[in-house]
Design an enzyme around this catalytic site. Structure first.
Site: not given
Ligand code: PMT
Length: 401
Positions: A210, A289
């Site tokens: 955030n 990934k």
């Protein structure tokens, strides 16, 4: 040791012969680490030029209340919010009278009304004017409202009189400014503060996080040190320098923040949870990934532990302070969190306004504590707000045995 590192000092200069010493005051404040901006009255400009003070402070000098150009940039409200301290030196008898009367008839007095920052006055005037009943009453009024004073010195005055009224020496004024930030209110207490965001990894290169910058939590750490506390800062990933005398522990995820908080508990009297902790984390972290495939992707999230609630639930735990970041119904949601998480205090901030809350330099808060305790803290720089929060905590804290 006296210092003003990362402090914004707004210097108000009014029109007396001591105005020339404003140049030395700027230097003395800067030597202690402060950033200085200057507001001058019309009278002050008769004694020293704005250009001199601009060159020394390194910032434009503000002289006009109704200046359309200034209001577009750093207008009176921005200046008032920017200041961590409003120092008026010299403060003439006229300025003391106007401040006591609550006048807003020029930029200096308007900023004094508009700023939530503490006010420090260094009076300078003729000894008879200083002793006059009107001045004595004005000074008493201003002190009663919380203004701080650097008492004038005694001695030979510019007018030839001898007595009290001579402005104190610039280095002593700068030291008085610095000592306002070093309250000692939490001397002997140990404070642990969480700050910044957490990062919840999805794979080796991606995460959920955030916009928390850590500024509020770091300002609290600074204010706690200034209040004399031994201070530990558990920081999520942020780009901020560690405040002096703060022990910093860097973490990334909520789980790591919880572990660091639990480890710090034996050295903790006050726990302040300012971090924006992710409520959920990916159920699994991919070792490689994640590759693109298809038009949609579903990520399963699982609940993170609630750090502040875990700390508050500890028997004989510390005085525990949480934050509530809300976009609506601020007080109702914050009261609910205060009760549900068994906190001693909660600082509710409105994060729907981009000017305050996440990643801004300012904030505003409503502070709540059990038994319907409430204090509203108006919008101010995070350093000022942090100082007010630490002051409130010191007031509410049970007396040490
Ligand atoms: O870092 P800045 O950019 O300066 O911004 C400051 C801030 C807006 C992040 C800060 O002032 C603030 O509001 N921090 C709390 C943010 C938050 O997560 O609020 P919340 O209402 O979701 O959580 C309530 C309380 O529980 C908070 O004290 C939080 O730290 C704590 N919590 C939340 C979830 C969790 N898993 N563990 C927790 O401890």
């Amino acid at each position: 040791m006296a210092h003003l590192f990362n402090r914004n000092v707004l210097l108000g200069v009014s029109g007396g012969i001591a105005a020339y010493k404003a140049a030395e005051i700027i230097r003395a404040l800067q030597q202690l680490g402060a950033t200085v901006r200057v507001v001058m009255t019309h009278g002050a400009q008769e004694f020293i030029t704005p250009l001199t003070l601009q060159a020394l402070s390194g910032n434009p000098v503000h002289t006009q209340l109704l200046d359309a150009e200034a209001e577009l940039g750093m207008g009176h409200i921005e200046l008032a919010r920017w200041a961590d301290l409003f120092l008026i030196a010299p403060a003439t008898a006229d300025v003391l009278a106007r401040l006591a009367a609550g006048r807003a008839d020029d930029l200096l007095t308007t900023v004094a009304l508009a700023t939530p920052a503490p006010l420090l006055l260094a009076p300078a005037m003729n000894q008879q004017m200083w002793r006059d009943a009107a001045t004595v009453e004005n000074v008493a009024t201003l002190k009663a409202r919380g203004a701080h004073l650097v008492e004038p010195a005694e001695g030979l005055q510019a007018c030839g009189d001898v007595g009290p009224g001579r402005m104190e020496e610039p280095t002593l004024i700068a030291q008085a400014a610095s000592s306002l930030f070093q309250s000692g209110l939490l001397a002997g207490r140990r404070v642990v503060i969480t700050a910044g965001p957490t990062r919840e990894a999805l794979d080796p290169v991606r995460y959920i996080s955030n916009n928390s910058s850590g500024k509020m939590g770091f300002a609290l750490a600074r204010a706690a040190v200034d209040a004399g506390a031994v201070t530990t800062l558990i920081a999520g990933p942020v780009q901020l320098a560690t405040p002096e005398h703060v022990q910093r522990i860097d973490v990334a995820s909520a789980q790591q923040m919880l572990e660091a908080s639990l480890s710090a508990l034996p050295q903790c009297d006050i726990f302040i949870a300012c971090a924006a902790v992710a409520d959920y984390r990916p159920a699994a972290v991919n070792a490689q990934k994640i590759k693109k495939s298809g038009e949609e992707m579903t990520i399963t999230l699982v609940r993170n532990p609630d750090i502040v609630a875990t700390i508050a639930a500890k028997p004989d735990g510390p005085y525990t302070v949480g934050f509530a970041a809300e976009t609506n119904d601020l007080v109702a949601y914050a009261s609910d969190k205060l009760r549900r998480k068994s906190l001693d205090m909660i600082i509710a901030n409105d994060v729907s306004d981009p000017e305050i809350g996440f990643n801004s330099d300012s904030n505003a808060a409503t502070v709540l504590w059990p038994g319907n305790g409430r204090q509203d803290l108006p919008r101010a720089g995070k350093a000022t707000l942090a100082r007010q929060i630490i002051q409130l905590i010191a007031q509410q804290l049970p007396v040490a045995e």
